[in-house]
Write an enzyme that holds these catalytic residues in place. Structure first.
Site, PDB file in Angstrom:
ATOM      1  N   HIS A   9      36.545  40.441  46.533  1.00 29.05           N
ATOM      2  CA  HIS A   9      36.099  40.624  45.153  1.00 29.05           C
ATOM      3  C   HIS A   9      36.347  39.371  44.319  1.00 29.05           C
ATOM      4  CE1 HIS A   9      40.295  41.077  43.922  1.00 29.05           C
ATOM      5  NE2 HIS A   9      40.459  42.110  44.721  1.00 29.05           N
ATOM      6  N   CYS A  31      43.702  42.486  49.235  1.00 26.49           N
ATOM      7  CA  CYS A  31      42.302  42.064  49.212  1.00 26.49           C
ATOM      8  C   CYS A  31      42.189  40.544  49.310  1.00 26.49           C
ATOM      9  CB  CYS A  31      41.635  42.547  47.922  1.00 26.49           C
ATOM     10  SG  CYS A  31      41.593  44.355  47.740  1.00 26.49           S
TER      11      CYS A  31
END
Length: 284
Positions: free
Chosen positions: A99, A107
């Site tokens: 992201h 992430c």
């Protein structure tokens, strides 16, 4: 390359890089662009449980349903952790994403501009009919030097399995076929149309023959690794909590957390654990 051509993504934690590959006119994958990762969390090694802050390592599939245009981090796509093998092994966790912004809790975070480019490339290929995009996530570039440097890491045996998939791609510039059995990944196996259903069960008999060019690379790398193992081990690299590409570390040192957050993302999401990012990697 064409906008709708097939796509493959490779991620390397230690180098904090994400590569986008596309099929060119030869029918093989060629490197389109390398993107610096602003933040990833955890340490080198696979993710095994919720809350360990580990970014995943392994082989994943991204489909159209994995794309999230309404992410709190500008844009994102879900890696699909845990995959079938990880779920069978009892690994837990969810919503492991690539992201925007520069914040990670398992992430891989990039700038808004870069995730926008990657998202557009993925979306174009998937809309054109590519069923899903393979994502290969590694602890580092799978070189003899890196493996020898991490010879004492408890994850070495797992990384050597990942290396086989890496070698197939690097030699042949094609997507390796991934199967899951015997509690591990296996690559380019022909099971007579009977794909293993249980990742924990023994692999069925295979009629596949080893690829000579891939085996040659594996043997060359093994010989190089054995030579390196005779040398004194290098000082180990440790992580307080993940890493950051050197270009962002330099910006963080120069401008501070607030300005870096403004530079990488319009949402100005706070940098995750900036002190740990600056401390990592450090050498014992």
């Amino acid at each position: 390359m064409t906008p709708e051509g097939a796509v493959l993504i490779r991620i390397f934690k230690m180098e904090s890089e994400l590569e986008v590959w596309k099929v060119d006119r030869s029918g093989k994958y060629a490197l389109l662009k390398t993107y610096p990762i602003c933040r990833w969390s955890g340490k080198l090694g696979p993710k095994t449980k919720t809350g360990d802050r580990q970014a995943p390592e392994g082989f994943y599939r991204v489909s159209m349903g994995s794309l999230n245009p309404n992410s709190q981090f500008f844009l994102s796509f879900n890696l699909g952790y845990p995959n079938r093998l990880e779920a069978a092994l009892g690994y837990s966790g969810e919503a492991l994403m690539v992201h925007g912004a520069c914040s990670s809790s398992g992430c891989f975070a990039l700038t808004d501009q870069n995730i926008g480019e990657i998202y557009a490339v993925l979306q174009a290929a998937l809309k054109a009919g590519q069923p899903s995009v393979q994502v290969q996530a590694f602890p580092f570039h799978m070189t003899p030097e890196n493996l020898a440097a991490h010879r004492d890491d408890p994850n070495v045996s797992f990384w050597l399995i990942l290396k086989r998939g890496n070698d197939i791609f690097e030699v042949e510039r094609r997507e390796p076929k991934i199967s899951m059995c015997d509690r591990r990944y296996v690559f380019d196996r022909d099971f007579g149309g009977r794909e293993p259903g249980n990742p924990l069960a023994a692999c069925p008999a295979s009629t596949s023959r080893p690829e000579p060019s891939v085996d040659a690379k594996a043997m060359k790398d093994l010989n190089r690794s054995e030579a390196l193992l005779k040398l004194p081990p290098p000082k180990s690299i440790a992580y307080q909590d993940g890493g950051m590409h050197p270009q962002f570390r330099a910006l963080l040192k120069k401008f501070g957390e607030k300005e870096l957050a403004e530079r990488v993302s319009e949402i100005k999401y706070p940098i995750s654990r900036p002190d740990a990012a600056l401390a990592d990697p450090y050498r014992n």
